[in-house]
Design a protein around this motif. Structure first.
Motif, short mmCIF file in Angstrom:
data_model
loop_
_atom_site.label_atom_id
_atom_site.label_comp_id
_atom_site.label_asym_id
_atom_site.label_seq_id
_atom_site.Cartn_x
_atom_site.Cartn_y
_atom_site.Cartn_z
N LEU A 169 1.09 -1.28 -0.04
CA LEU A 169 0.16 -0.02 0.15
C LEU A 169 0.88 1.36 -0.18
O LEU A 169 0.55 2.28 -1.07
CB LEU A 169 -1.03 0.55 1.63
N GLU A 170 2.14 1.38 0.18
CA GLU A 170 3.03 2.05 0.62
C GLU A 170 3.45 2.60 -0.77
O GLU A 170 3.31 3.98 -0.99
CB GLU A 170 4.48 1.61 1.73
N ALA A 171 3.74 1.40 -1.66
CA ALA A 171 4.15 1.48 -2.56
C ALA A 171 3.04 2.13 -3.56
O ALA A 171 3.03 3.42 -4.38
CB ALA A 171 4.53 0.78 -3.71
N ILE A 172 1.95 2.08 -3.27
CA ILE A 172 0.30 2.35 -4.30
C ILE A 172 0.44 3.56 -3.99
O ILE A 172 0.18 4.68 -5.05
CB ILE A 172 -0.25 1.32 -3.98
N ARG A 173 0.28 4.19 -2.74
CA ARG A 173 0.43 5.82 -2.66
C ARG A 173 1.53 6.22 -2.88
O ARG A 173 1.13 7.28 -3.64
CB ARG A 173 0.49 6.16 -0.55
N GLU A 174 2.15 6.09 -3.33
CA GLU A 174 3.59 6.45 -3.73
C GLU A 174 3.65 7.09 -5.33
O GLU A 174 3.74 7.69 -6.17
CB GLU A 174 4.93 5.72 -3.69
N SER A 175 2.71 5.23 -5.96
CA SER A 175 2.66 6.01 -7.25
C SER A 175 1.64 6.33 -7.48
O SER A 175 0.65 7.09 -8.79
CB SER A 175 2.37 4.32 -7.55
N GLY A 176 0.93 7.41 -6.57
CA GLY A 176 0.04 8.86 -6.93
C GLY A 176 -2.08 7.81 -7.36
O GLY A 176 -2.79 8.07 -7.13
N ARG A 177 -1.67 6.03 -7.14
CA ARG A 177 -2.91 5.51 -7.67
C ARG A 177 -3.94 5.67 -6.65
O ARG A 177 -5.18 4.82 -6.69
CB ARG A 177 -2.70 4.85 -8.67
N ALA A 178 -3.44 5.66 -4.98
CA ALA A 178 -4.38 5.64 -4.33
C ALA A 178 -3.34 7.22 -3.47
O ALA A 178 -2.76 6.99 -2.85
CB ALA A 178 -3.82 4.77 -3.10
N ARG A 179 -4.50 7.98 -3.61
CA ARG A 179 -4.06 9.07 -2.87
C ARG A 179 -3.97 8.90 -1.35
O ARG A 179 -2.95 9.65 -0.61
CB ARG A 179 -5.14 10.42 -2.61
N SER A 180 -4.46 8.17 -0.23
CA SER A 180 -4.54 7.69 1.12
C SER A 180 -4.57 6.40 1.35
O SER A 180 -5.11 5.76 0.72
CB SER A 180 -5.50 8.62 1.87
N ILE A 181 -3.64 5.96 2.07
CA ILE A 181 -3.45 4.61 2.29
C ILE A 181 -3.87 4.40 4.19
O ILE A 181 -4.21 5.55 5.12
CB ILE A 181 -2.87 3.49 2.00
N GLY A 182 -4.82 3.10 4.31
CA GLY A 182 -5.13 3.18 5.42
C GLY A 182 -5.29 1.69 5.93
O GLY A 182 -5.24 1.20 5.39
#
Ligand code: NDP
Length: 276
Positions: A125-138
């Motif tokens: 999820l950290e990498a997905i957020r880094e990619s901008g495709r999830a603006r926030s993760i939780g």
């Protein structure tokens, strides 16, 4: 148009404090139901891969004409997809089902501690957020030990923890830990899922009568005044409208305290350590 307050997240983004949840919304009816919710004014939709209705949510969003930047869409990583590569793949499938280029919030649905994969999943999820495709993760259904482990072993603090929370089950330890670490609380089952007779309790009905509102509106108002993010679910348009019409009154301190005193450890769903 009703102005829904926003909650500022620890990553600088903002989330509408009141939204619409679609757990147990029949996939065949989801497009119609989410269309109703958007027409009423909801702009924050909470779904999950396991609900099987992401594509119906996506069709309603696309047909609504509401600009993407006015919408807030959450979905979740299911337990079977926990892991690193499996989380990347599951996220791609969710985006595809939703017909979106990115979601506003992506959550690990349950810690599923016996699988011991939530730390690996979080790195994905950290990498997905880094990619901008999830603006926030939780995360969701994480209790203090699960949060402590994430904080110790990874670098991004979850923006939210989505937990079962209503007046009969307030999870004070998890809420206190989350607040201390800047993690916003999302309250799922805000009305007790209709399983706990919250809406019939005299503390709730008395406040409803005093304000000329319904018991559900009083319980939603209690959440909002406590700072919780909520997204009550209803299949019925009139109840969607009722649950959204909560910004023209306020509970006073005595009413808030009476409802807060309803804590009973009245969990309506499974304990997070037991859901695999
Ligand atoms: P809620 O507490 O929102 O309760 C939904 C139930 O209450 C339904 O039976 C609905 O019936 C009824 N209801 C809704 N509005 C009213 C009203 N005004 N008066 C009387 N009854 C009403 O439970 P949910 O479990 O749906 O929680 C909300 C959202 O939280 C979910 O939709 C989902 O997005 C999320 N969630 C997340 C979980 C997680 O593990 N992360 C687990 C469970 C939920 P009807 O539809 O017939 O109106």
């Amino acid at each position: 148009m009703t102005q829904v307050p926003e909650v500022k997240l620890n990553d600088g983004r903002a989330i509408p404090q009141l939204g619409f949840g679609v757990f147990k919304v029949d996939p065949a009816e989801t497009e119609r139901i989410v269309t109703d919710a958007l027409e009423i004014g909801y702009r924050h939709i909470d779904t999950a891969r396991i609900y099987g209705n992401e594509s119906g949510v996506g069709r309603a969003l696309a047909a609504s004409g509401v600009p993407r930047d006015e919408l807030f869409v959450t979905t979740k990583l299911w337990n079977d997809d926990q892991g690193t590569q499996s989380a990347f793949d599951a996220f791609d499938r969710s985006l595809d089902q939703l017909g979106l280029d990115e979601v506003d919030l992506y959550l690990i649905h349950w810690p599923a501690p016996a699988r011991d994969r939530y730390v690996d999943s979080w790195r994905a999820l950290e990498a997905i957020r880094e990619s901008g495709r999830a603006r926030s993760i939780g995360v969701s259904n994480f209790l203090v030990p699960h949060l402590e482990r994430l904080l110790a072993e990874t670098s991004v603090v979850p923006a939210v923890d989505q937990i079962e929370l209503h007046p009969a089950h307030q999870q004070p330890a998890t809420v206190a830990f989350a607040r201390e670490h800047g993690i916003a609380i999302e309250a799922w089952g805000p009305l007790g899922q209709g399983k706990y007779p919250l809406l019939e309790l005299p503390e709730v009905t008395a406040a409803a009568e005093a304000h000329g509102k319904t018991p559900a509106q009083v319980v939603i108002r209690w959440h909002l005044q406590r700072g919780n993010i909520v997204f009550p679910k209803s299949n019925r348009r009139e109840r969607m409208a009722e649950n959204f019409d909560v910004f023209d009154f306020a509970l006073d301190e005595v009413e808030m305290a009476a409802i807060t005193a309803l804590e009973r450890e009245g969990r309506v769903s499974a304990h997070p350590d037991e859901v695999e």
